[in-house]
Design a protein around this motif. Structure first.
Motif, PDB file in Angstrom:
ATOM      1  N   GLU A 174      -0.250 -11.357   4.345  1.00 48.52           N
ATOM      2  CA  GLU A 174      -1.316 -11.326   5.246  1.00 48.52           C
ATOM      3  C   GLU A 174      -1.130 -10.157   5.961  1.00 48.52           C
ATOM      4  OE1 GLU A 174      -2.131 -15.962   6.254  1.00 48.52           O
ATOM      5  OE2 GLU A 174      -0.700 -15.126   7.166  1.00 48.52           O
ATOM      6  N   LEU A 175       0.064  -9.706   6.427  1.00 40.68           N
ATOM      7  CA  LEU A 175       0.149  -8.562   7.188  1.00 40.68           C
ATOM      8  C   LEU A 175       0.030  -7.276   6.366  1.00 40.68           C
ATOM      9  CD1 LEU A 175       0.998  -6.922   9.647  1.00 40.68           C
ATOM     10  CD2 LEU A 175       3.436  -7.111   9.039  1.00 40.68           C
ATOM     11  N   ALA A 176       0.376  -7.349   5.010  1.00 39.20           N
ATOM     12  CA  ALA A 176       0.379  -6.259   4.249  1.00 39.20           C
ATOM     13  C   ALA A 176      -1.233  -6.080   3.821  1.00 39.20           C
ATOM     14  CB  ALA A 176       0.933  -6.507   2.698  1.00 39.20           C
ATOM     15  N   ASP A 177      -1.872  -7.275   3.735  1.00 32.86           N
ATOM     16  CA  ASP A 177      -3.307  -7.043   3.272  1.00 32.86           C
ATOM     17  C   ASP A 177      -4.278  -6.449   4.523  1.00 32.86           C
ATOM     18  OD1 ASP A 177      -3.122  -8.156   0.846  1.00 32.86           O
ATOM     19  OD2 ASP A 177      -3.772  -9.949   1.470  1.00 32.86           O
ATOM     20  N   ARG A 178      -3.796  -6.714   5.773  1.00 33.75           N
ATOM     21  CA  ARG A 178      -4.278  -6.072   6.925  1.00 33.75           C
ATOM     22  C   ARG A 178      -3.883  -4.764   7.233  1.00 33.75           C
ATOM     23  NH1 ARG A 178      -4.254 -11.028  11.796  1.00 33.75           N
ATOM     24  NH2 ARG A 178      -5.034 -12.739  10.218  1.00 33.75           N
ATOM     25  N   VAL A 179      -2.759  -4.272   6.676  1.00 33.87           N
ATOM     26  CA  VAL A 179      -2.589  -3.019   6.974  1.00 33.87           C
ATOM     27  C   VAL A 179      -2.875  -2.078   5.832  1.00 33.87           C
ATOM     28  CG1 VAL A 179      -0.401  -1.372   7.474  1.00 33.87           C
ATOM     29  CG2 VAL A 179      -0.697  -3.393   8.426  1.00 33.87           C
ATOM     30  N   GLY A 180      -3.050  -2.640   4.665  1.00 30.70           N
ATOM     31  CA  GLY A 180      -3.396  -1.929   3.435  1.00 30.70           C
ATOM     32  C   GLY A 180      -2.034  -1.171   2.704  1.00 30.70           C
ATOM     33  N   ILE A 181      -1.262  -2.002   2.880  1.00 32.27           N
ATOM     34  CA  ILE A 181       0.052  -1.861   2.075  1.00 32.27           C
ATOM     35  C   ILE A 181       0.721  -2.886   1.179  1.00 32.27           C
ATOM     36  CG2 ILE A 181       0.857   0.089   3.787  1.00 32.27           C
ATOM     37  CD1 ILE A 181       2.820  -1.731   4.973  1.00 32.27           C
ATOM     38  N   SER A 182       1.475  -2.638   0.467  1.00 30.99           N
ATOM     39  CA  SER A 182       2.115  -3.868  -0.241  1.00 30.99           C
ATOM     40  C   SER A 182       3.107  -4.714   0.385  1.00 30.99           C
ATOM     41  CB  SER A 182       2.736  -3.235  -1.607  1.00 30.99           C
ATOM     42  OG  SER A 182       4.004  -2.810  -1.184  1.00 30.99           O
ATOM     43  N   ARG A 183       3.118  -6.066  -0.206  1.00 33.98           N
ATOM     44  CA  ARG A 183       4.049  -7.130   0.546  1.00 33.98           C
ATOM     45  C   ARG A 183       5.329  -6.418   0.309  1.00 33.98           C
ATOM     46  NH1 ARG A 183       7.618  -9.949  -0.923  1.00 33.98           N
ATOM     47  NH2 ARG A 183       7.534  -9.460  -3.033  1.00 33.98           N
ATOM     48  N   GLY A 234      16.049  -1.909   5.790  1.00 32.17           N
ATOM     49  CA  GLY A 234      16.169  -1.042   6.577  1.00 32.17           C
ATOM     50  C   GLY A 234      15.165   0.356   6.388  1.00 32.17           C
ATOM     51  N   ARG A 235      14.173   0.056   5.553  1.00 32.26           N
ATOM     52  CA  ARG A 235      13.024   1.168   5.705  1.00 32.26           C
ATOM     53  C   ARG A 235      12.478   1.149   6.722  1.00 32.26           C
ATOM     54  NH1 ARG A 235       8.593   1.419   1.038  1.00 32.26           N
ATOM     55  NH2 ARG A 235       7.427   3.297   1.896  1.00 32.26           N
ATOM     56  N   VAL A 236      12.076   2.398   7.266  1.00 31.73           N
ATOM     57  CA  VAL A 236      11.501   2.811   8.476  1.00 31.73           C
ATOM     58  C   VAL A 236       9.995   3.179   8.174  1.00 31.73           C
ATOM     59  CG1 VAL A 236      11.411   3.955  10.661  1.00 31.73           C
ATOM     60  CG2 VAL A 236      13.449   3.332   9.844  1.00 31.73           C
ATOM     61  N   PRO A 237       8.735   2.758   8.613  1.00 30.69           N
ATOM     62  CA  PRO A 237       7.384   3.297   8.523  1.00 30.69           C
ATOM     63  C   PRO A 237       7.350   4.661   8.794  1.00 30.69           C
ATOM     64  CG  PRO A 237       7.573   1.120   9.841  1.00 30.69           C
ATOM     65  CD  PRO A 237       9.049   1.547   9.914  1.00 30.69           C
ATOM     66  N   SER A 238       6.453   5.276   8.074  1.00 31.17           N
ATOM     67  CA  SER A 238       6.163   6.586   8.346  1.00 31.17           C
ATOM     68  C   SER A 238       5.166   6.332   9.628  1.00 31.17           C
ATOM     69  CB  SER A 238       5.165   7.055   7.349  1.00 31.17           C
ATOM     70  OG  SER A 238       3.864   6.477   7.165  1.00 31.17           O
ATOM     71  N   PRO A 239       5.144   7.594  10.365  1.00 25.58           N
ATOM     72  CA  PRO A 239       4.260   7.515  11.685  1.00 25.58           C
ATOM     73  C   PRO A 239       2.995   7.079  11.435  1.00 25.58           C
ATOM     74  CG  PRO A 239       5.400   9.544  11.562  1.00 25.58           C
ATOM     75  CD  PRO A 239       5.616   8.794  10.009  1.00 25.58           C
ATOM     76  N   ALA A 240       2.350   7.218  10.233  1.00 25.50           N
ATOM     77  CA  ALA A 240       0.898   6.982   9.922  1.00 25.50           C
ATOM     78  C   ALA A 240       0.736   5.490   9.802  1.00 25.50           C
ATOM     79  CB  ALA A 240       0.324   7.497   9.114  1.00 25.50           C
ATOM     80  N   THR A 241       1.735   4.920   9.202  1.00 28.51           N
ATOM     81  CA  THR A 241       1.863   3.526   8.874  1.00 28.51           C
ATOM     82  C   THR A 241       2.391   2.679  10.160  1.00 28.51           C
ATOM     83  OG1 THR A 241       2.268   3.867   6.459  1.00 28.51           O
ATOM     84  CG2 THR A 241       3.022   1.767   7.346  1.00 28.51           C
ATOM     85  N   ALA A 242       3.133   3.261  10.926  1.00 27.06           N
ATOM     86  CA  ALA A 242       3.476   2.705  12.208  1.00 27.06           C
ATOM     87  C   ALA A 242       2.367   2.530  12.997  1.00 27.06           C
ATOM     88  CB  ALA A 242       4.671   3.468  12.943  1.00 27.06           C
ATOM     89  N   VAL A 243       1.261   3.467  12.968  1.00 30.05           N
ATOM     90  CA  VAL A 243       0.228   3.344  13.779  1.00 30.05           C
ATOM     91  C   VAL A 243      -0.684   2.210  13.390  1.00 30.05           C
ATOM     92  CG1 VAL A 243      -2.134   4.274  14.278  1.00 30.05           C
ATOM     93  CG2 VAL A 243       0.035   5.773  14.449  1.00 30.05           C
ATOM     94  N   GLY A 250       1.340  -1.010  14.397  1.00 30.54           N
ATOM     95  CA  GLY A 250       1.066  -1.423  15.717  1.00 30.54           C
ATOM     96  C   GLY A 250      -0.141  -1.894  16.214  1.00 30.54           C
ATOM     97  N   ALA A 251      -1.260  -1.098  15.612  1.00 37.68           N
ATOM     98  CA  ALA A 251      -2.382  -1.871  15.897  1.00 37.68           C
ATOM     99  C   ALA A 251      -2.673  -3.190  15.282  1.00 37.68           C
ATOM    100  CB  ALA A 251      -3.720  -0.932  15.075  1.00 37.68           C
ATOM    101  N   THR A 252      -2.250  -3.531  14.274  1.00 34.67           N
ATOM    102  CA  THR A 252      -2.218  -5.080  13.666  1.00 34.67           C
ATOM    103  C   THR A 252      -1.372  -5.903  14.355  1.00 34.67           C
ATOM    104  OG1 THR A 252      -2.756  -4.004  11.411  1.00 34.67           O
ATOM    105  CG2 THR A 252      -2.204  -6.256  11.443  1.00 34.67           C
ATOM    106  N   LEU A 253      -0.110  -5.510  14.881  1.00 41.02           N
ATOM    107  CA  LEU A 253       0.758  -6.433  15.763  1.00 41.02           C
ATOM    108  C   LEU A 253       0.620  -6.243  17.106  1.00 41.02           C
ATOM    109  CD1 LEU A 253       3.730  -5.453  13.273  1.00 41.02           C
ATOM    110  CD2 LEU A 253       2.411  -7.536  12.971  1.00 41.02           C
ATOM    111  N   GLY A 254      -0.307  -5.555  17.471  1.00 39.02           N
ATOM    112  CA  GLY A 254      -0.783  -5.609  18.994  1.00 39.02           C
ATOM    113  C   GLY A 254       0.571  -4.869  19.732  1.00 39.02           C
ATOM    114  N   CYS A 255       1.316  -3.794  19.312  1.00 45.39           N
ATOM    115  CA  CYS A 255       2.414  -3.140  19.899  1.00 45.39           C
ATOM    116  C   CYS A 255       2.200  -1.856  19.577  1.00 45.39           C
ATOM    117  CB  CYS A 255       3.828  -3.774  19.471  1.00 45.39           C
ATOM    118  SG  CYS A 255       4.058  -3.722  17.728  1.00 45.39           S
ATOM    119  N   ARG A 256       3.139  -0.925  20.360  1.00 42.37           N
ATOM    120  CA  ARG A 256       2.996   0.449  20.324  1.00 42.37           C
ATOM    121  C   ARG A 256       3.595   0.829  18.809  1.00 42.37           C
ATOM    122  NH1 ARG A 256       6.279   2.239  25.155  1.00 42.37           N
ATOM    123  NH2 ARG A 256       7.591   0.709  24.131  1.00 42.37           N
ATOM    124  N   PRO A 257       3.157   2.054  18.327  1.00 39.49           N
ATOM    125  CA  PRO A 257       3.985   2.326  17.008  1.00 39.49           C
ATOM    126  C   PRO A 257       5.240   2.769  17.087  1.00 39.49           C
ATOM    127  CG  PRO A 257       1.622   3.462  17.246  1.00 39.49           C
ATOM    128  CD  PRO A 257       1.870   2.732  18.624  1.00 39.49           C
TER     129      PRO A 257
END
Length: 73
Positions: free
Chosen positions: A30-39, A49-58, A61-68
């Protein structure tokens, strides 16, 4: 007077993503679908331990209701 406050260790990016995702009652797909990335990408953030890119973090963050920045470890 002695400081007896307890410091909490900062969460990793994966821990922060999982914590917010679970608090919102979302599964990885569900999160992946909302963000537009794969599960699989969500899985790699949360468990490998992979860290999201700045664009994906944005987007996360918008989907999860927090700061990137909260999702970059």
């Amino acid at each position: 007077m002695r400081d007896v406050s307890h410091k909490v260790a900062p969460q990793s990016a994966g821990e922060a993503i999982r914590s917010r995702r679970e608090a919102l009652g979302l599964n990885r797909s569900e999160l992946a679908d909302r963000v537009g990335i794969s599960r699989r990408t969500i899985y790699s953030y949360e468990t490998e331990g992979r860290v999201p890119s700045p664009a994906t973090a944005v987007l996360l963050g918008a989907t999860l209701g927090c700061r990137p920045g909260d999702l970059r470890g």
